[in-house]
Design a protein around this motif. Structure first.
Motif, PDB file in Angstrom:
ATOM      1  N   UNK A   9       0.876  -1.257  -0.051  1.00  0.00           N
ATOM      2  CA  UNK A   9       0.064   0.079  -0.114  1.00  0.00           C
ATOM      3  C   UNK A   9       0.920   1.201   0.155  1.00  0.00           C
ATOM      4  N   UNK A  10       0.681   2.005  -0.956  1.00  0.00           N
ATOM      5  CA  UNK A  10       1.243   3.425  -1.057  1.00  0.00           C
ATOM      6  C   UNK A  10       1.251   4.220   0.268  1.00  0.00           C
ATOM      7  N   UNK A  11       2.339   4.687   0.998  1.00  0.00           N
ATOM      8  CA  UNK A  11       2.176   5.605   2.301  1.00  0.00           C
ATOM      9  C   UNK A  11       2.881   6.534   2.450  1.00  0.00           C
ATOM     10  N   UNK A  12       3.614   7.063   1.352  1.00  0.00           N
ATOM     11  CA  UNK A  12       4.213   8.152   1.195  1.00  0.00           C
ATOM     12  C   UNK A  12       5.154   8.345  -0.036  1.00  0.00           C
ATOM     13  N   UNK A  13       5.835   9.460   0.072  1.00  0.00           N
ATOM     14  CA  UNK A  13       6.991   9.410  -1.025  1.00  0.00           C
ATOM     15  C   UNK A  13       8.390   9.812  -0.474  1.00  0.00           C
ATOM     16  N   UNK A  14       9.422   9.733  -1.479  1.00  0.00           N
ATOM     17  CA  UNK A  14      10.713  10.285  -1.612  1.00  0.00           C
ATOM     18  C   UNK A  14      11.293  10.979  -2.774  1.00  0.00           C
ATOM     19  N   UNK A  15      11.777  12.085  -2.579  1.00  0.00           N
ATOM     20  CA  UNK A  15      12.096  12.743  -3.622  1.00  0.00           C
ATOM     21  C   UNK A  15      13.665  12.982  -3.576  1.00  0.00           C
ATOM     22  N   UNK A  16      14.362  12.555  -4.578  1.00  0.00           N
ATOM     23  CA  UNK A  16      15.929  12.726  -4.388  1.00  0.00           C
ATOM     24  C   UNK A  16      16.325  13.654  -5.588  1.00  0.00           C
ATOM     25  N   UNK A  17      17.251  14.840  -5.122  1.00  0.00           N
ATOM     26  CA  UNK A  17      17.601  15.913  -6.068  1.00  0.00           C
ATOM     27  C   UNK A  17      19.174  16.059  -6.048  1.00  0.00           C
ATOM     28  N   UNK A  29      23.364  15.491  -2.606  1.00  0.00           N
ATOM     29  CA  UNK A  29      21.846  15.049  -3.090  1.00  0.00           C
ATOM     30  C   UNK A  29      21.034  15.456  -2.142  1.00  0.00           C
ATOM     31  N   UNK A  30      19.850  16.107  -2.370  1.00  0.00           N
ATOM     32  CA  UNK A  30      18.801  16.507  -1.260  1.00  0.00           C
ATOM     33  C   UNK A  30      17.729  15.638  -1.228  1.00  0.00           C
ATOM     34  N   UNK A  31      17.343  14.923   0.224  1.00  0.00           N
ATOM     35  CA  UNK A  31      16.019  14.171  -0.126  1.00  0.00           C
ATOM     36  C   UNK A  31      14.950  14.882   0.717  1.00  0.00           C
ATOM     37  N   UNK A  32      13.825  14.811   0.121  1.00  0.00           N
ATOM     38  CA  UNK A  32      12.595  15.059   0.723  1.00  0.00           C
ATOM     39  C   UNK A  32      11.611  13.993   0.934  1.00  0.00           C
ATOM     40  N   UNK A  33      11.125  13.853   2.063  1.00  0.00           N
ATOM     41  CA  UNK A  33      10.237  12.549   2.175  1.00  0.00           C
ATOM     42  C   UNK A  33       8.873  12.818   3.056  1.00  0.00           C
ATOM     43  N   UNK A  45      24.349  13.495   1.381  1.00  0.00           N
ATOM     44  CA  UNK A  45      23.077  13.522   1.396  1.00  0.00           C
ATOM     45  C   UNK A  45      22.475  14.672   2.271  1.00  0.00           C
ATOM     46  N   UNK A  46      21.604  15.507   1.955  1.00  0.00           N
ATOM     47  CA  UNK A  46      21.326  16.657   2.569  1.00  0.00           C
ATOM     48  C   UNK A  46      19.843  16.891   2.853  1.00  0.00           C
ATOM     49  N   UNK A  47      19.330  17.073   3.945  1.00  0.00           N
ATOM     50  CA  UNK A  47      17.987  17.286   4.175  1.00  0.00           C
ATOM     51  C   UNK A  47      17.641  18.614   5.000  1.00  0.00           C
ATOM     52  N   UNK A  48      16.640  19.503   4.607  1.00  0.00           N
ATOM     53  CA  UNK A  48      16.258  20.751   5.030  1.00  0.00           C
ATOM     54  C   UNK A  48      14.974  20.673   5.793  1.00  0.00           C
ATOM     55  N   UNK A  49      14.996  20.551   7.128  1.00  0.00           N
ATOM     56  CA  UNK A  49      13.742  20.336   7.656  1.00  0.00           C
ATOM     57  C   UNK A  49      13.122  21.650   8.629  1.00  0.00           C
ATOM     58  N   UNK A  50      11.970  21.703   8.505  1.00  0.00           N
ATOM     59  CA  UNK A  50      11.379  22.680   9.434  1.00  0.00           C
ATOM     60  C   UNK A  50      11.986  22.715  10.847  1.00  0.00           C
ATOM     61  N   UNK A  51      12.121  23.745  11.463  1.00  0.00           N
ATOM     62  CA  UNK A  51      12.673  23.815  12.791  1.00  0.00           C
ATOM     63  C   UNK A  51      11.557  22.922  13.863  1.00  0.00           C
ATOM     64  N   UNK A  52      10.240  23.307  13.724  1.00  0.00           N
ATOM     65  CA  UNK A  52       9.301  22.621  14.564  1.00  0.00           C
ATOM     66  C   UNK A  52       8.683  21.188  14.176  1.00  0.00           C
ATOM     67  N   UNK A 100      24.350  13.852   5.755  1.00  0.00           N
ATOM     68  CA  UNK A 100      25.311  12.555   5.649  1.00  0.00           C
ATOM     69  C   UNK A 100      26.120  12.243   4.613  1.00  0.00           C
ATOM     70  N   UNK A 101      27.583  11.867   5.058  1.00  0.00           N
ATOM     71  CA  UNK A 101      28.544  11.955   3.728  1.00  0.00           C
ATOM     72  C   UNK A 101      28.648  10.381   3.589  1.00  0.00           C
ATOM     73  N   UNK A 102      29.042  10.032   2.410  1.00  0.00           N
ATOM     74  CA  UNK A 102      28.914   8.533   1.909  1.00  0.00           C
ATOM     75  C   UNK A 102      29.787   7.735   2.570  1.00  0.00           C
ATOM     76  N   UNK A 103      31.143   8.357   3.262  1.00  0.00           N
ATOM     77  CA  UNK A 103      31.977   7.526   3.945  1.00  0.00           C
ATOM     78  C   UNK A 103      31.324   7.130   5.452  1.00  0.00           C
ATOM     79  N   UNK A 104      30.456   8.572   6.009  1.00  0.00           N
ATOM     80  CA  UNK A 104      29.886   8.321   7.321  1.00  0.00           C
ATOM     81  C   UNK A 104      28.860   7.113   6.984  1.00  0.00           C
ATOM     82  N   UNK A 105      28.013   7.215   6.181  1.00  0.00           N
ATOM     83  CA  UNK A 105      26.920   6.198   6.018  1.00  0.00           C
ATOM     84  C   UNK A 105      27.699   4.698   5.691  1.00  0.00           C
ATOM     85  N   UNK A 106      28.670   4.382   4.957  1.00  0.00           N
ATOM     86  CA  UNK A 106      29.542   3.207   4.892  1.00  0.00           C
ATOM     87  C   UNK A 106      29.699   2.936   6.307  1.00  0.00           C
ATOM     88  N   UNK A 107      30.360   3.643   7.110  1.00  0.00           N
ATOM     89  CA  UNK A 107      30.637   3.451   8.663  1.00  0.00           C
ATOM     90  C   UNK A 107      29.387   2.758   9.187  1.00  0.00           C
TER      91      UNK A 107
END
Length: 303
Positions: free
Chosen positions: A74-82, A88-92, A125-132, A159-166
């Motif tokens: 069942x579809x419950x949401x979406x992810x967008x990668x730019x 790369x910026x992620x919005x979910x 990978x970067x995310x910009x999130x509302x402070x609230x 999150x960096x690629x190296x940090x992700x792999x760790x």
């Protein structure tokens, strides 16, 4: 209780667009989504002027868009990668309030990270999130993202690629089961993956990198290694398969390439393990009933 499961699907249909419209009409869902009005207007225009059943190419303008499915398909949401240079910026978004608090957002985030780093080859990978938006802030923090600046209304995390792999190799990404792979299999599979440019090896590369690596002479006898034969349950279907390298694959003889959906899925799991895995068009419940033959256990180290 089962751990949350999310799979990301790149095909976007008109039915998906209607789901998105419903979600974006709920102010509690969109209040922290900075471009919700723009997205709603775009979807409305697409539905009104394009009479196509598949809308993937429209949603992928300027980025890559994925519908997030739960284990019941069942579809419950979406992810967008730019992608923007090396970043790369992620919005979910998890679209229904009924699904909030089930950790589906963190699961969708981990799937987005997999695609960003293994498929799109992002360095960050970067995310910009509302402070609230405390729920999203906590989800990104739990997944290992670190602060990367702030404005009065937005907090940036990265999150960096190296940090992700760790994190992946340390087993802190919340995967449902640990898997094991021999040093020999890991080296051979890495060589294979390095020659592939296709997105179909993303899951395989992820599994190789997250696996616990062991000496071939010390791997447990009940682990599915390369060239093993195993008895599986695929939902309610019992099947016997052999996990082989691509050149040895023969579906009619039950020899599954490690590149195949089920082949990638079972690598490194052991007898008694059960997990969900998305194959094209649906999610299957896979359980390893018995390892019938393992080359390492039989002393066949040259296979």
């Amino acid at each position: 209780m089962s751990k949350p499961f999310i799979s990301l699907c790149p095909e976007i249909t008109r039915a998906h667009a209607l789901h998105l419209m419903d979600w974006l009409e709920d102010e509690s869902v969109t209040r922290y989504l900075s471009d919700s009005r723009h997205v709603s207007r775009f979807i409305e225009q697409v539905i009104g002027r394009v009479q196509l059943p598949i809308l993937t190419h429209l949603f992928n303008q300027g980025g890559r868009f994925f519908m997030a499915y739960d284990r019941h398909d069942q579809p419950v949401g979406f992810v967008r990668l730019v992608k923007n240079g090396p970043d790369c910026e992620i919005v979910l978004l998890i679209g229904s309030r009924d699904n909030w608090g089930r950790n589906l957002g963190a699961s969708a985030l981990r799937e987005g990270m997999k695609l960003a780093f293994f498929d799109m080859r992002a360095e960050r990978l970067v995310a910009k999130i509302h402070a609230d938006n405390t729920r999203s802030l906590k989800a990104f923090q739990r997944c290992g993202f670190l602060p990367d600046g702030a404005t009065p209304t937005l907090k940036s995390y990265a999150m960096t690629s190296a940090h992700y792999l760790q994190h992946l190799r340390a087993g802190t990404m919340g995967d449902s089961c640990q898997i094991h792979i021999t040093e020999v299999d890991q080296a051979r599979l890495r060589d294979l993956v390095a020659l592939e440019l296709d997105a179909h090896v993303v899951d395989l590369e992820h599994e190789i990198e997250r696996a616990i690596v062991v000496d071939a002479r010390q791997v447990a006898r009940n682990v599915v290694t390369m060239n093993s034969r195993a008895l599986l349950h695929l939902d309610d279907e019992k099947v016997e398969v052999a996990l082989v390298y691509p050149q040895d694959a023969d579906d009619s003889a039950g020899k599954l390439s490690v590149y195949s959906d089920i082949g990638t899925a079972i690598l490194g799991y052991k007898e008694g393990d059960a997990f969900d895995w998305r194959i094209p068009n649906r999610t299957r419940r896979i359980s390893i009933e018995k390892v019938l033959y393992q080359p390492e256990a039989a002393g066949d180290f040259d296979l």
